[in-house]
Design a protein around this motif. Structure first.
Motif, PDB file in Angstrom:
ATOM      1  N   LEU A   1      27.293  62.635 -28.776  1.00 19.69           N
ATOM      2  CA  LEU A   1      27.037  62.844 -29.995  1.00 19.69           C
ATOM      3  C   LEU A   1      26.554  64.031 -30.806  1.00 19.69           C
ATOM      4  O   LEU A   1      26.555  64.150 -32.177  1.00 19.69           O
ATOM      5  N   PHE A   2      26.392  64.808 -29.741  1.00 19.63           N
ATOM      6  CA  PHE A   2      26.794  66.516 -30.152  1.00 19.63           C
ATOM      7  C   PHE A   2      27.921  66.497 -31.480  1.00 19.63           C
ATOM      8  O   PHE A   2      28.157  66.991 -32.307  1.00 19.63           O
ATOM      9  N   TYR A   3      29.936  66.257 -31.097  1.00 24.36           N
ATOM     10  CA  TYR A   3      30.261  65.623 -31.568  1.00 24.36           C
ATOM     11  C   TYR A   3      30.922  64.988 -32.837  1.00 24.36           C
ATOM     12  O   TYR A   3      31.058  65.669 -33.924  1.00 24.36           O
ATOM     13  N   PHE A   4      30.252  63.868 -32.853  1.00 25.92           N
ATOM     14  CA  PHE A   4      29.789  63.058 -34.010  1.00 25.92           C
ATOM     15  C   PHE A   4      29.049  63.517 -34.186  1.00 25.92           C
ATOM     16  O   PHE A   4      29.385  62.679 -36.558  1.00 25.92           O
ATOM     17  N   LEU A   5      27.700  63.615 -34.270  1.00 27.51           N
ATOM     18  CA  LEU A   5      26.868  64.334 -35.577  1.00 27.51           C
ATOM     19  C   LEU A   5      27.023  65.814 -36.139  1.00 27.51           C
ATOM     20  O   LEU A   5      26.905  65.532 -37.694  1.00 27.51           O
ATOM     21  N   ILE A   6      28.275  66.266 -35.783  1.00 28.53           N
ATOM     22  CA  ILE A   6      28.391  67.842 -36.675  1.00 28.53           C
ATOM     23  C   ILE A   6      29.761  67.392 -37.099  1.00 28.53           C
ATOM     24  O   ILE A   6      29.537  67.529 -37.742  1.00 28.53           O
ATOM     25  N   PHE A   7      30.755  66.375 -36.713  1.00 30.58           N
ATOM     26  CA  PHE A   7      32.540  66.931 -36.993  1.00 30.58           C
ATOM     27  C   PHE A   7      32.706  65.450 -38.144  1.00 30.58           C
ATOM     28  O   PHE A   7      33.453  65.133 -38.721  1.00 30.58           O
ATOM     29  N   GLU A   8      31.402  64.120 -37.868  1.00 33.85           N
ATOM     30  CA  GLU A   8      31.953  62.568 -38.109  1.00 33.85           C
ATOM     31  C   GLU A   8      32.950  62.328 -38.135  1.00 33.85           C
ATOM     32  O   GLU A   8      33.737  62.122 -39.067  1.00 33.85           O
ATOM     33  N   PRO A   9      33.620  62.500 -36.991  1.00 30.96           N
ATOM     34  CA  PRO A   9      35.431  61.853 -36.701  1.00 30.96           C
ATOM     35  C   PRO A   9      35.515  60.916 -36.574  1.00 30.96           C
ATOM     36  O   PRO A   9      34.456  59.968 -37.119  1.00 30.96           O
ATOM     37  N   GLU A  10      36.444  60.203 -37.163  1.00 30.65           N
ATOM     38  CA  GLU A  10      36.978  58.593 -37.045  1.00 30.65           C
ATOM     39  C   GLU A  10      36.421  57.434 -35.653  1.00 30.65           C
ATOM     40  O   GLU A  10      36.861  58.791 -34.299  1.00 30.65           O
ATOM     41  N   PRO A  11      36.253  56.330 -35.940  1.00 31.54           N
ATOM     42  CA  PRO A  11      36.074  56.198 -34.444  1.00 31.54           C
ATOM     43  C   PRO A  11      37.824  56.698 -33.322  1.00 31.54           C
ATOM     44  O   PRO A  11      37.205  56.258 -32.194  1.00 31.54           O
ATOM     45  N   ARG A  12      38.446  55.591 -34.083  1.00 30.02           N
ATOM     46  CA  ARG A  12      39.250  56.313 -32.708  1.00 30.02           C
ATOM     47  C   ARG A  12      39.599  57.713 -32.564  1.00 30.02           C
ATOM     48  O   ARG A  12      40.300  58.126 -31.658  1.00 30.02           O
ATOM     49  N   GLU A  13      38.961  58.972 -33.064  1.00 33.06           N
ATOM     50  CA  GLU A  13      38.988  59.798 -32.424  1.00 33.06           C
ATOM     51  C   GLU A  13      38.410  60.760 -31.452  1.00 33.06           C
ATOM     52  O   GLU A  13      37.660  61.731 -30.998  1.00 33.06           O
ATOM     53  N   LEU A  14      37.033  59.835 -31.202  1.00 35.43           N
ATOM     54  CA  LEU A  14      36.180  60.316 -30.396  1.00 35.43           C
ATOM     55  C   LEU A  14      36.708  60.030 -28.745  1.00 35.43           C
ATOM     56  O   LEU A  14      37.578  60.068 -28.337  1.00 35.43           O
ATOM     57  N   PRO A  15      36.287  61.160 -28.421  1.00 41.06           N
ATOM     58  CA  PRO A  15      36.764  61.368 -27.155  1.00 41.06           C
ATOM     59  C   PRO A  15      35.798  61.294 -26.150  1.00 41.06           C
ATOM     60  O   PRO A  15      37.052  62.292 -24.636  1.00 41.06           O
ATOM     61  N   MET A  16      35.111  60.214 -25.766  1.00 39.15           N
ATOM     62  CA  MET A  16      34.346  59.718 -24.661  1.00 39.15           C
ATOM     63  C   MET A  16      35.184  59.792 -23.435  1.00 39.15           C
ATOM     64  O   MET A  16      35.069  59.958 -22.643  1.00 39.15           O
ATOM     65  N   VAL A  17      37.113  59.141 -23.810  1.00 41.98           N
ATOM     66  CA  VAL A  17      37.705  58.337 -22.336  1.00 41.98           C
ATOM     67  C   VAL A  17      37.598  60.319 -21.860  1.00 41.98           C
ATOM     68  O   VAL A  17      38.183  60.275 -20.737  1.00 41.98           O
ATOM     69  N   ALA A  18      38.063  61.182 -22.768  1.00 46.65           N
ATOM     70  CA  ALA A  18      38.379  62.221 -22.513  1.00 46.65           C
ATOM     71  C   ALA A  18      37.518  62.784 -21.577  1.00 46.65           C
ATOM     72  O   ALA A  18      37.845  63.815 -20.617  1.00 46.65           O
ATOM     73  N   ILE A  19      36.017  62.638 -21.880  1.00 47.02           N
ATOM     74  CA  ILE A  19      35.354  63.649 -21.024  1.00 47.02           C
ATOM     75  C   ILE A  19      34.778  62.726 -20.355  1.00 47.02           C
ATOM     76  O   ILE A  19      34.515  63.558 -18.429  1.00 47.02           O
ATOM     77  N   ALA A  20      34.854  61.522 -19.666  1.00 46.71           N
ATOM     78  CA  ALA A  20      34.482  60.989 -19.267  1.00 46.71           C
ATOM     79  C   ALA A  20      35.923  60.755 -17.572  1.00 46.71           C
ATOM     80  O   ALA A  20      35.667  61.173 -16.863  1.00 46.71           O
ATOM     81  N   ALA A  21      37.365  61.344 -17.800  1.00 46.85           N
ATOM     82  CA  ALA A  21      38.147  61.373 -17.139  1.00 46.85           C
ATOM     83  C   ALA A  21      38.022  63.185 -16.597  1.00 46.85           C
ATOM     84  O   ALA A  21      38.336  62.872 -15.571  1.00 46.85           O
ATOM     85  N   GLY A  22      37.657  63.992 -17.541  1.00 46.21           N
ATOM     86  CA  GLY A  22      37.612  65.181 -17.275  1.00 46.21           C
ATOM     87  C   GLY A  22      35.949  65.107 -16.028  1.00 46.21           C
ATOM     88  O   GLY A  22      36.174  65.583 -15.028  1.00 46.21           O
ATOM     89  N   PHE A  23      35.429  64.289 -16.035  1.00 50.12           N
ATOM     90  CA  PHE A  23      33.687  64.089 -15.592  1.00 50.12           C
ATOM     91  C   PHE A  23      34.345  63.855 -13.857  1.00 50.12           C
ATOM     92  O   PHE A  23      34.170  63.595 -12.758  1.00 50.12           O
ATOM     93  N   ALA A  24      35.259  61.995 -13.571  1.00 51.93           N
ATOM     94  CA  ALA A  24      35.691  61.672 -12.581  1.00 51.93           C
ATOM     95  C   ALA A  24      36.471  62.678 -12.223  1.00 51.93           C
ATOM     96  O   ALA A  24      35.753  62.466 -11.147  1.00 51.93           O
ATOM     97  N   THR A  25      37.563  63.408 -12.406  1.00 51.97           N
ATOM     98  CA  THR A  25      38.741  64.390 -12.175  1.00 51.97           C
ATOM     99  C   THR A  25      37.897  65.214 -10.903  1.00 51.97           C
ATOM    100  O   THR A  25      38.056  65.868  -9.706  1.00 51.97           O
ATOM    101  N   PHE A  26      36.568  66.514 -11.705  1.00 51.27           N
ATOM    102  CA  PHE A  26      36.170  66.640 -11.098  1.00 51.27           C
ATOM    103  C   PHE A  26      35.052  66.291 -10.193  1.00 51.27           C
ATOM    104  O   PHE A  26      35.041  66.794  -8.855  1.00 51.27           O
ATOM    105  N   GLU A  27      34.483  65.030 -10.193  1.00 51.18           N
ATOM    106  CA  GLU A  27      33.196  64.950  -9.418  1.00 51.18           C
ATOM    107  C   GLU A  27      34.577  64.092  -7.614  1.00 51.18           C
ATOM    108  O   GLU A  27      34.262  64.609  -7.527  1.00 51.18           O
ATOM    109  N   ASN A  28      35.877  63.863  -8.402  1.00 50.07           N
ATOM    110  CA  ASN A  28      36.701  63.698  -7.199  1.00 50.07           C
ATOM    111  C   ASN A  28      37.157  64.757  -6.297  1.00 50.07           C
ATOM    112  O   ASN A  28      37.210  64.449  -5.570  1.00 50.07           O
TER     113      ASN A  28
END
Length: 199
Positions: free
Chosen positions: A67-94
């Motif tokens: 939400l912070f990234y989207f509201l501040i930088f207003e990226p294109e939909p294809r540039e949203l980083p949510m999968v990267a954030i989720a991948a980092g979360f899952a990797t660290f959790e495992n």
């Protein structure tokens, strides 16, 4: 820390992806403290916390950087980083799970990595597509964001509930995220063709 240091030597889209994976790892670390605090506050055991507290805390904390990234930088939909954030979360959790429980049962670790990792990727896909849709329709932005958070929390809670059960329910829980990701992938392939055929 190695990933943060690597940011000084990476450029372009790879740098952005690495940054968001690192943010996801930091969110995972933060969520461990937040989950522990609420477990202590409500005086519940690990199973109750996994079903009632963890899904809300983790999904909310993963959504905030997006939400912070989207509201501040207003990226294109294809540039949203949510999968990267989720991948980092899952990797660290495992990695934390592996450190805490050891690697004696490799097959279980593999199944858990695919299922828990798949769950975070699934929620990341839903959050990314959902946020890019609701913020294109301003009247939907607040209620849509709440709905996306609710859906991801629901999926996470269902997964945690299933894997704490026995027998076939546990197996269903392990398969649940991967099957839904496969369905989303098939829909992504078929949806443009369906839209073209309607025209």
């Amino acid at each position: 820390i190695p990933m943060i240091l690597s940011l000084f030597f990476i450029k372009g889209r790879s740098r952005s992806y690495t940054l968001f994976v690192t943010i996801g790892m930091g969110i995972c670390l933060l969520s461990a403290y937040v989950n522990s605090f609420f477990m202590w506050l409500y005086g519940v055991d690990g199973t109750v916390a996994a079903i009632e507290i963890t899904p809300v805390c983790e999904e909310l904390l993963k959504l905030l950087p997006l939400l912070f990234y989207f509201l501040i930088f207003e990226p294109e939909p294809r540039e949203l980083p949510m999968v990267a954030i989720a991948a980092g979360f899952a990797t660290f959790e495992n990695a934390c799970y592996l450190t805490e429980n050891g690697a004696a049962n490799f097959s279980f670790l593999l199944i858990r990595g695919i299922s828990a990792g798949g769950l975070h990727i699934l929620c990341g896909i839903l959050s990314g597509f959902g946020i890019s849709y609701v913020f294109r329709h301003r009247w939907l932005s607040v209620t849509g964001t709440a709905g996306i958070l609710g859906a991801c929390t629901g999926f996470h809670g269902i997964y945690n509930l299933l894997i704490t059960a026995d027998g076939g329910w546990k197996t269903a829980g392990y398969l649940f995220p991967s099957v839904l990701i496969l369905c989303l992938f098939i829909a992504k392939i078929l949806l443009p063709k369906f839209t073209i055929s309607l025209k």
